[in-house]
Design an enzyme around this catalytic site. Structure first.
Site, short mmCIF file in Angstrom:
data_model
loop_
_atom_site.label_atom_id
_atom_site.label_comp_id
_atom_site.label_asym_id
_atom_site.label_seq_id
_atom_site.Cartn_x
_atom_site.Cartn_y
_atom_site.Cartn_z
N ASN A 1 0.85 -1.23 -0.18
CA ASN A 1 0.18 -0.11 0.11
C ASN A 1 0.87 1.05 -0.11
O ASN A 1 1.21 1.69 1.11
CB ASN A 1 -0.88 -0.05 1.30
CG ASN A 1 -2.13 -1.03 1.17
OD1 ASN A 1 -2.42 -1.58 0.10
ND2 ASN A 1 -2.37 -1.59 2.27
N GLU B 1 -8.04 -3.18 -3.02
CA GLU B 1 -8.25 -2.65 -1.85
C GLU B 1 -7.81 -1.04 -1.75
O GLU B 1 -7.13 -0.67 -1.06
CB GLU B 1 -7.46 -3.38 -0.65
CG GLU B 1 -7.77 -4.83 -0.56
CD GLU B 1 -6.93 -5.49 0.56
OE1 GLU B 1 -5.59 -4.98 0.90
OE2 GLU B 1 -7.53 -6.59 1.01
N ARG C 1 1.34 -8.01 -8.33
CA ARG C 1 0.59 -8.84 -7.47
C ARG C 1 -0.69 -9.15 -7.88
O ARG C 1 -1.49 -8.48 -8.55
CB ARG C 1 0.41 -8.23 -6.07
CG ARG C 1 1.62 -7.86 -5.41
CD ARG C 1 1.30 -7.29 -3.95
NE ARG C 1 1.03 -8.00 -2.76
CZ ARG C 1 0.33 -8.01 -1.94
NH1 ARG C 1 -0.82 -6.81 -2.25
NH2 ARG C 1 -0.08 -8.60 -1.14
N ARG D 1 -15.04 -14.04 -3.92
CA ARG D 1 -13.93 -13.46 -3.78
C ARG D 1 -12.61 -14.48 -4.27
O ARG D 1 -11.75 -14.13 -5.11
CB ARG D 1 -13.64 -12.85 -2.62
CG ARG D 1 -12.34 -12.36 -2.33
CD ARG D 1 -12.19 -11.45 -1.09
NE ARG D 1 -10.66 -11.52 -0.57
CZ ARG D 1 -10.27 -11.22 0.53
NH1 ARG D 1 -11.03 -10.65 1.44
NH2 ARG D 1 -8.93 -10.97 0.74
N ASP E 1 -6.92 -15.26 1.40
CA ASP E 1 -5.75 -14.14 1.94
C ASP E 1 -4.98 -14.93 3.13
O ASP E 1 -5.58 -14.28 4.44
CB ASP E 1 -6.60 -12.74 2.38
CG ASP E 1 -5.60 -11.64 2.90
OD1 ASP E 1 -4.60 -11.94 2.53
OD2 ASP E 1 -6.34 -10.59 3.47
N GLU F 1 3.46 -16.13 -2.90
CA GLU F 1 3.94 -14.77 -1.75
C GLU F 1 3.21 -15.68 -0.42
O GLU F 1 2.20 -15.96 -0.36
CB GLU F 1 3.01 -13.64 -2.18
CG GLU F 1 3.03 -12.75 -0.79
CD GLU F 1 2.22 -11.41 -1.40
OE1 GLU F 1 1.66 -11.24 -2.23
OE2 GLU F 1 2.42 -10.35 -0.66
N GLU G 1 -0.46 -12.19 10.59
CA GLU G 1 -1.93 -11.27 10.76
C GLU G 1 -2.69 -12.04 10.91
O GLU G 1 -3.72 -11.58 11.87
CB GLU G 1 -1.88 -10.82 9.15
CG GLU G 1 -3.26 -10.21 8.98
CD GLU G 1 -3.67 -9.52 7.52
OE1 GLU G 1 -2.81 -9.81 6.65
OE2 GLU G 1 -4.59 -9.00 7.50
O1 GCW Z 1 -4.53 -9.44 4.10
C1 GCW Z 1 -4.73 -8.12 3.43
C2 GCW Z 1 -4.16 -7.37 4.77
C3 GCW Z 1 -3.89 -5.89 4.17
C4 GCW Z 1 -2.78 -6.11 2.98
C5 GCW Z 1 -3.42 -7.02 2.05
C6 GCW Z 1 -2.38 -7.15 0.83
C7 GCW Z 1 -0.95 -4.84 2.48
O2 GCW Z 1 -5.22 -7.29 5.74
O3 GCW Z 1 -3.20 -5.34 5.39
O4 GCW Z 1 -2.53 -4.86 2.69
O5 GCW Z 1 -3.93 -8.11 2.61
O6 GCW Z 1 -1.75 -8.01 0.79
O7 GCW Z 1 -2.41 -6.21 -0.07
#
Ligand code: GCW
Length: 727
Positions: free
Chosen positions: A237, A318, A351, A363, A392, A414, A420
């Site tokens: 980000n 996002e 990405r 999703r 995710d 990745e 997290e």
């Molecule tokens: O899992 C989500 C996270 C975000 C992250 C995103 C990503 C960097 O909650 O914080 O942003 O994935 O991988 O881009």
């Protein structure tokens, strides 16, 4: 009467000196974990020490390059520390036990050994460690085609000593199976770290480039010791300011240090940078002024950092800007940057983590839908970076269907090292089994045996450029990662990026021996904890294929009740609990996400009879009374799994307690405290989730089940006050 009148300057100086010495001694003795796995304390087993002592009497590195000098200082420090006496650099091979390290290019002695053919077979970064007799003297050789290979061989040799291997005779040949072994830091320029649980970012942008912290050097050493050769300094980000000259100069000062350890620096590129810092009206990748802007920007970067690695981009995901903002494709965006980087041999990592709330489809299917039509359209210096699973970084996901589905595209996985969704820096979770599970998954893209590892290391589709990324868990914490055991996840990532076929047991054993102890009974007990820790966490968080039911925002605790806000960020979207049952139907009767897998895999996942139970609720909406393979109903099995998770953590606690005499007090107490918190929070997970799901199943808890302490309300309103990085 004032202080200076009473104490003379001489006495004061003497007092300060003693104080300083004391502080220094304390620091040396403090086992705060700063040294990671690079601990070179004197070997405490006298027979091993004696045998090493006889085998190693000195060392030679001919050549004077920055990377060889790094190898030399590591060898000096490592050998002298481990053997408890100075092991000096010598110039001739006139006695037994000399370690000769180097390349044929820089060392006459190595060149005389005529190893060129062997070394050529080991590639650019590979190394050979062997023993031989040279002019009647027994010597040890660490050789490579390149300086960096010598550095890797040096670390490997020290690892053999640190883990107390027999070094009387060996012939080790090792070369990396992946080219770009990279850490992705999600670090912001204000030193906050997205999903970071170990303090601030280690990059102190304010004090760079003038002040170079020792931590930067130790960071490079630690990475080089496990073969990591690349780092992305900034968050995906992204902030376009990172690409301004002011920051590039700071980046260059880090690159100068990392270069000595073979590590290249990369940055993230915010796609709208031409508008934000370039004052252009558009960031359309096909607009000539934009193309030009990026070309000039990249030229500028290379004029400041000549061996810059390249750019990592999160686009149209996002809320990030991207080519789709201008009705262009991901390939258009990636290729435009790739063209700017190509003359400098730089690369783009683009990405595939894309999904959109406005797209009505599941999703889990969106990245595949978006990227498969682009197969074959990316430039040679582009790697498409794919998360291990389709949603995710969950505690368990099936492998991402993009692996194997883009044979004409270079794909890199990745992984997330930072926890997290796995308990931040509070829960002890060894992630190698998670990484290994993905790498060993058979995609069937080219028939049986088409594992993810074989796709991403280039063996299956002849991919030329290969890479593996891990989202870093490193911060400014004394011990780098917050939880002492989180260091093992950094370590494991590096080892698997070097060799994606390694297994978790070997990796954990090495790490334990280097980090904690070589006492084999203690190693066994720690290994037991580490190897079952990931499954324990899956059990008390998201058993049987549940996913994304964590608390909104921080993702630390449970939140299966989260049902407001962006739909694809709610938990109810993923678990679909109702009076009939639980789970997301992704079979052919549901979202049909199974169709994205190759037929053999598709059939296994699609059919509830053959679907692995640990992915049941990922692929199927299963009735509460469904008879599981154990004979229990789904509801009973769910309760059982959550409970198993708690039981495991309790076992970890008593196993850890049994190690009190084997581990230094500081780290022992730290882990002990964290395990207590882990049990507390694992129970919150179990009780919160089961009480919530019970409102749908309407079934009692099975006999013998430990009743939740509180009512559902309590868990829904629970606030964490003592979890690093969680508000
Ligand atoms: O899992 C989500 C996270 C975000 C992250 C995103 C990503 C960097 O909650 O914080 O942003 O994935 O991988 O881009």
């Amino acid at each position: 009467m004032t202080f200076p009148e009473k104490i003379s300057a001489g006495k004061l100086a003497c007092f300060l000196f003693l104080l300083l010495a004391l502080i220094q001694k304390e620091n040396l003795l403090a086992e705060n974990g700063y040294r990671l796995w690079l601990r070179y304390d004197k070997i405490d087993n006298s027979s091993i020490l004696n045998s090493y002592d006889k085998s190693i009497t000195g060392w030679i590195i001919e050549g004077n390059t920055p990377v060889l000098n790094s190898a030399a200082s590591e060898l000096q420090e490592g050998l002298s520390g481990l053997l408890g006496k100075t092991i000096s650099r010598v110039t001739t091979l006139k006695r037994n036990g000399i370690i000769l390290a180097g390349t044929p290019g820089t060392s006459r002695l190595i060149s005389n050994l005529k190893l060129d053919a062997t070394l050529a077979g080991l590639g650019n970064e590979g190394f050979l460690i062997t023993d031989t007799v040279f002019e009647k003297k027994k010597i040890i050789i660490i050789a490579s085609k390149s300086d960096l290979g010598v550095l890797y061989g040096t670390f490997h040799f020290l690892r053999l000593l640190q883990t107390r291997q027999d070094i009387s005779h060996f012939d080790i040949r090792s070369s990396p199976k992946i080219m770009i072994r990279i850490l992705d830091h999600w670090d912001n320029l204000d030193r906050s770290v997205e999903r970071g649980y170990a303090g601030l970012s280690i990059w102190n942008w304010n004090s760079l480039p003038d002040s170079i912290s020792k931590r930067y050097i130790d960071y490079a050493r630690a990475n080089a010791s496990i073969g990591i050769n690349a780092t992305v300094l900034t968050n995906v980000n992204a902030n376009s300011l990172a690409l301004t000259r002011e920051y590039l100069v700071k980046v260059a000062s880090l690159a100068d240090i990392f270069r000595k350890y073979g590590i290249k620096v990369y940055l993230t590129a915010r796609f709208s940078s031409p508008v934000e810092i370039g004052k252009l009206k558009t960031a359309d990748p096909l607009d000539p002024s934009v193309i030009d802007w990026w070309k000039n920007k990249v030229d500028e970067i290379y004029s400041i950092i000549p061996d810059f690695g390249g750019l990592l981009v999160k686009a149209n995901s996002e809320g990030q800007p991207g080519p789709q903002t201008y009705n262009r494709t991901h390939a258009d965006g990636a290729n435009m940057l790739a063209d700017a980087l190509a003359p400098h041999k730089g690369i783009v990592m683009w990405r595939a983590f894309v999904y959109d709330n406005n797209v009505p489809d599941d999703r889990a299917k969106q990245a595949y839908n978006e990227f498969v039509p682009l197969d074959g359209k990316f430039r040679k210096n582009v790697l498409v970076q794919v998360k291990n699973g389709p949603v995710d970084f969950q505690p368990r996901e099936p492998f991402h269907p993009l692996f194997g589905a883009m044979p004409g595209t270079q794909v890199m996985p990745e992984f997330q090292i930072t926890q997290e969704y796995l308990g931040g820096s509070v829960h002890l979770v060894f992630l190698a089994p998670l990484f290994e599970e993905c790498l060993k998954s058979d995609t069937w893209s080219k028939g049986a045996g088409s594992t993810v590892a074989k796709i991403i290391d280039g063996t299956l589709y002849g991919q030329q450029l290969t890479g593996m990324a891990g989202v870093s868990n490193i911060g400014s914490a004394d011990n780098w990662t917050g939880h002492p055991f989180a260091q093992a996840n950094w370590y494991a990532f590096g080892r698997l990026a070097w060799d994606p076929y390694m297994n978790s047991t070997d990796i954990a054993s090495e790490w334990i021996r280097m980090t904690f102890t070589n006492n084999s009974s203690a190693v066994g007990r720690i290994l037991g904890i580490m190897l079952s820790s990931r499954e324990a966490t899956v059990n008390y968080m998201t058993p049987l294929g549940l996913h994304h039911i964590m608390y909104y925002g921080h993702h630390y605790g449970p939140g299966p009740w989260v049902n407001t806000g962006r739909k694809d960020w709610t938990s109810v979207y993923y678990h679909r609990a109702d009076s009939i049952g639980l789970g997301f139907d992704r079979s052919t009767t549901g979202s049909n996400a199974v169709s994205q897998y190759f037929p053999a895999v598709r059939e296994i996942f699609n059919n509830i009879e053959s679907c692995p139970e640990n992915l049941f609720l990922w692929f199927h909406h299963v009735p509460w009374d469904y008879k599981m393979r154990s004979g229990r109903t789904l509801w009973e099995e769910l309760c059982r799994k959550y409970d198993d998770g708690i039981r495991s953590v309790r076992r970890f606690r008593s196993d850890w307690d049994s190690l009190r005499d084997e581990i230094d007090p500081e780290r022992f107490e730290k882990v002990k405290t964290l395990l207590a918190m882990q049990e507390r929070d694992a129970r919150i997970w179990r009780d919160g989730c089961l009480l919530y799901f019970q409102t749908f199943s309407k079934k009692p808890f099975p006999a013998g089940f430990e009743k939740p302490e509180h009512k559902l309300d309590y868990y829904m309103n629970y606030k964490y006050t003592d979890i690093p990085g969680i508000k």
